[in-house]
Scaffold this motif. Sequence first.
Motif, PDB file in Angstrom:
ATOM      1  N   GLY A 226     -27.013  40.442  11.086  1.00  0.00           N
ATOM      2  CA  GLY A 226     -27.726  39.178  10.919  1.00  0.00           C
ATOM      3  C   GLY A 226     -27.359  38.107  11.913  1.00  0.00           C
ATOM      4  O   GLY A 226     -27.874  36.983  11.830  1.00  0.00           O
ATOM      5  N   GLY A 227     -26.463  38.414  12.856  1.00  0.00           N
ATOM      6  CA  GLY A 227     -26.040  37.434  13.842  1.00  0.00           C
ATOM      7  C   GLY A 227     -27.069  37.253  14.952  1.00  0.00           C
ATOM      8  O   GLY A 227     -27.989  38.062  15.113  1.00  0.00           O
ATOM      9  N   PRO A 228     -26.934  36.171  15.742  1.00  0.00           N
ATOM     10  CA  PRO A 228     -27.855  35.937  16.860  1.00  0.00           C
ATOM     11  C   PRO A 228     -27.500  36.801  18.059  1.00  0.00           C
ATOM     12  O   PRO A 228     -26.411  37.372  18.126  1.00  0.00           O
ATOM     13  CB  PRO A 228     -27.637  34.452  17.169  1.00  0.00           C
ATOM     14  N   ASN A 229     -28.416  36.877  18.993  1.00  0.00           N
ATOM     15  CA  ASN A 229     -28.179  37.561  20.255  1.00  0.00           C
ATOM     16  C   ASN A 229     -27.652  36.531  21.255  1.00  0.00           C
ATOM     17  O   ASN A 229     -28.422  35.859  21.932  1.00  0.00           O
ATOM     18  CB  ASN A 229     -29.466  38.214  20.760  1.00  0.00           C
ATOM     19  N   LYS A 230     -26.357  36.397  21.308  1.00  0.00           N
ATOM     20  CA  LYS A 230     -25.632  35.486  22.198  1.00  0.00           C
ATOM     21  C   LYS A 230     -25.771  34.009  21.808  1.00  0.00           C
ATOM     22  O   LYS A 230     -24.778  33.298  21.729  1.00  0.00           O
ATOM     23  CB  LYS A 230     -26.042  35.696  23.666  1.00  0.00           C
ATOM     24  N   TRP A 231     -27.006  33.553  21.587  1.00  0.00           N
ATOM     25  CA  TRP A 231     -27.219  32.149  21.227  1.00  0.00           C
ATOM     26  C   TRP A 231     -28.218  32.046  20.086  1.00  0.00           C
ATOM     27  O   TRP A 231     -29.147  32.846  19.980  1.00  0.00           O
ATOM     28  CB  TRP A 231     -27.730  31.346  22.424  1.00  0.00           C
ATOM     29  N   GLN A 232     -28.005  31.012  19.271  1.00  0.00           N
ATOM     30  CA  GLN A 232     -28.894  30.714  18.152  1.00  0.00           C
ATOM     31  C   GLN A 232     -29.453  29.315  18.346  1.00  0.00           C
ATOM     32  O   GLN A 232     -28.731  28.399  18.740  1.00  0.00           O
ATOM     33  CB  GLN A 232     -28.083  30.782  16.857  1.00  0.00           C
ATOM     34  N   VAL A 233     -30.757  29.145  18.103  1.00  0.00           N
ATOM     35  CA  VAL A 233     -31.375  27.832  18.250  1.00  0.00           C
ATOM     36  C   VAL A 233     -32.092  27.471  16.954  1.00  0.00           C
ATOM     37  O   VAL A 233     -32.741  28.323  16.342  1.00  0.00           O
ATOM     38  CB  VAL A 233     -32.351  27.806  19.450  1.00  0.00           C
ATOM     39  N   PHE A 239     -28.382  24.385  20.010  1.00  0.00           N
ATOM     40  CA  PHE A 239     -27.903  25.722  20.335  1.00  0.00           C
ATOM     41  C   PHE A 239     -26.483  25.951  19.830  1.00  0.00           C
ATOM     42  O   PHE A 239     -25.624  25.070  19.947  1.00  0.00           O
ATOM     43  CB  PHE A 239     -27.959  25.945  21.851  1.00  0.00           C
ATOM     44  N   THR A 240     -26.281  27.145  19.273  1.00  0.00           N
ATOM     45  CA  THR A 240     -24.967  27.546  18.777  1.00  0.00           C
ATOM     46  C   THR A 240     -24.639  28.922  19.344  1.00  0.00           C
ATOM     47  O   THR A 240     -25.455  29.851  19.224  1.00  0.00           O
ATOM     48  CB  THR A 240     -24.958  27.637  17.240  1.00  0.00           C
ATOM     49  N   PRO A 241     -23.461  29.112  19.957  1.00  0.00           N
ATOM     50  CA  PRO A 241     -23.102  30.437  20.467  1.00  0.00           C
ATOM     51  C   PRO A 241     -22.838  31.406  19.323  1.00  0.00           C
ATOM     52  O   PRO A 241     -22.448  30.993  18.220  1.00  0.00           O
ATOM     53  CB  PRO A 241     -21.831  30.169  21.278  1.00  0.00           C
ATOM     54  N   ASP A 242     -23.039  32.684  19.577  1.00  0.00           N
ATOM     55  CA  ASP A 242     -22.884  33.678  18.512  1.00  0.00           C
ATOM     56  C   ASP A 242     -21.509  33.656  17.872  1.00  0.00           C
ATOM     57  O   ASP A 242     -21.367  33.838  16.661  1.00  0.00           O
ATOM     58  CB  ASP A 242     -23.214  35.078  19.030  1.00  0.00           C
ATOM     59  N   PHE A 243     -20.463  33.397  18.669  1.00  0.00           N
ATOM     60  CA  PHE A 243     -19.104  33.477  18.141  1.00  0.00           C
ATOM     61  C   PHE A 243     -18.759  32.324  17.193  1.00  0.00           C
ATOM     62  O   PHE A 243     -17.679  32.318  16.596  1.00  0.00           O
ATOM     63  CB  PHE A 243     -18.071  33.568  19.272  1.00  0.00           C
ATOM     64  N   MET A 244     -19.669  31.371  17.038  1.00  0.00           N
ATOM     65  CA  MET A 244     -19.462  30.298  16.077  1.00  0.00           C
ATOM     66  C   MET A 244     -20.261  30.537  14.791  1.00  0.00           C
ATOM     67  O   MET A 244     -20.371  29.649  13.948  1.00  0.00           O
ATOM     68  CB  MET A 244     -19.839  28.946  16.701  1.00  0.00           C
ATOM     69  N   THR A 245     -20.806  31.746  14.639  1.00  0.00           N
ATOM     70  CA  THR A 245     -21.584  32.076  13.447  1.00  0.00           C
ATOM     71  C   THR A 245     -20.790  32.990  12.519  1.00  0.00           C
ATOM     72  O   THR A 245     -19.866  33.697  12.939  1.00  0.00           O
ATOM     73  CB  THR A 245     -22.906  32.770  13.817  1.00  0.00           C
ATOM     74  N   GLU A 246     -21.175  32.993  11.248  1.00  0.00           N
ATOM     75  CA  GLU A 246     -20.456  33.776  10.237  1.00  0.00           C
ATOM     76  C   GLU A 246     -20.529  35.285  10.468  1.00  0.00           C
ATOM     77  O   GLU A 246     -19.497  35.968  10.352  1.00  0.00           O
ATOM     78  CB  GLU A 246     -20.987  33.431   8.845  1.00  0.00           C
TER      79      GLU A 246
END
Length: 502
Positions: A226-233, A239-246
């Motif tokens: 369920g994570g983003p591909n490198k970046w989430q908008v 924008f949030t980088p993937d490594f800052m997501t759960e």
Amino acid sequence: MKKKINVIIGVTLFSVSVLSGCSGSGGSEAAGQELSEDKPYPLTLVVNQVGEIPAKGNEIEQAIMKYTNTQLDIQWIPTSAYDEKINVMIASGELPKLMKLGYNPTTIASLKSDLFWEIGPYLKDYKNLSAQNPQFYNNINVQGKIYGVPLFRELGRSTLHYRKDWFDSFGLKPMKTLDDWYIVVKALVKNDPDKNGKDDTYGILLDKKYNQEAFSTFTRISVSQGGPNKWQVDAEGNFTPDFMTEPYYNVMKLFKRLYEEKLINQDFPVVDSTEMDKLYDSGRAGFRYSGGNAQSWHDKITKVIPGAVIDVAPVEGPGGRRLPGENGNAGFLAIPKATVKTEAEMKRILKFIDQLMDPEMATLLVKGVEGRHWKDAGEFTEVIDRDAEAKEVKPYRDTLPQRGEQYNIAKPSKQPELFRKGTQIGKENEQYIVTNPALNLDSTMYYERGKELEVQITDAQTKFIMGQIDEDGWKQAVEQWKKAGGEQIMKEYKESYLSSKK
């Protein structure tokens, strides 16, 4: 604002190592002689090594040179040292006529600095280069300009390759949840699946690039969960980088547990992919995420373990099939202005690339030489010697422009069921990919410090997995990343994104 590119490009690539002779091969003084149709055009290429280095003057190389009227000097650089060599070449000015680049901050900065020919306006003049899907080129544009020919790859190549005989013996199924991951890896490490009485097997093996690029093992797992591909908008353009997501952090915790319990190879931060491949091919590991074909693994491992059974499955998570969309290329070919000084010579090189996608050359690069690597079998062509194909054809197929059997190939190859199954999954994958929303956005900070910041965060991730920092240490590393330029990248991506929507 990102521009749609209406022309299209073919594909190919090469690059050069740091050789004193490279920069002297394309001066304007010699251009007239080199462009003479009476003799072969001298073209120095450097490519990343795929498998064993082909013998000089082999049949495939001779066929390419004859068809394109070129004199090729191909040098093969180990993949593990490739990016470093390229960076040194660019910095020193020791450049070849044609070089493979990656879409990364270092090369993007060099493209913006006008070090390479912009080829976009010329592509319409080449029948093969202008016949490809524009999305491949949109994915490598820099401020709306095209500087190279992509080395085509499918946009969603990831599949799960696994030892079905091992999985079946323990009643295991392809993983969907992180709990499944832990159960499968532990079973394949602790339960002696090869029945040799030794503690010498792994579920999965990692190499030192396990957490880099969209095709990395870590990104593929995180996106499946369920994570983003490198970046989430979000809807506001933040924008949030993937490594800052759960989802990303949960995968980190899984790998930390696997490392603590010695369920993954303890030397993963320093292992090269070629060494990891040898362990897979010798029967030491049970599964991997791969963009290649499972048939290749089957062919290699059954020579060592005749009873091994390889299977392929889609990448799935708790919510079903979900995988990171890739860039659609394995780099791209660029023409340096320092070495290729005239428009006429630049066009000669584009002609060479375009010719490589003609039917005769496309068949050669995909299948090899008729009578040696394949034969006509009516509706299909049939492989004569799969070992020879892997050793002699694959290095060129993986480093020169071709679209597989989708373009300019008259007859499909007769392939084993496992190969066809993997190909079908790959074709279906495009509807399940998660794209990277920041792929072509503009960020000065990313161009200037992007690679440095990526190394900073991936190193911290490795330290977390190895237990050298705890959760608080990881959070501190993220804050350091933000202060060192990461927060500015997030801001600039937002500005670029919102601007592109106007």
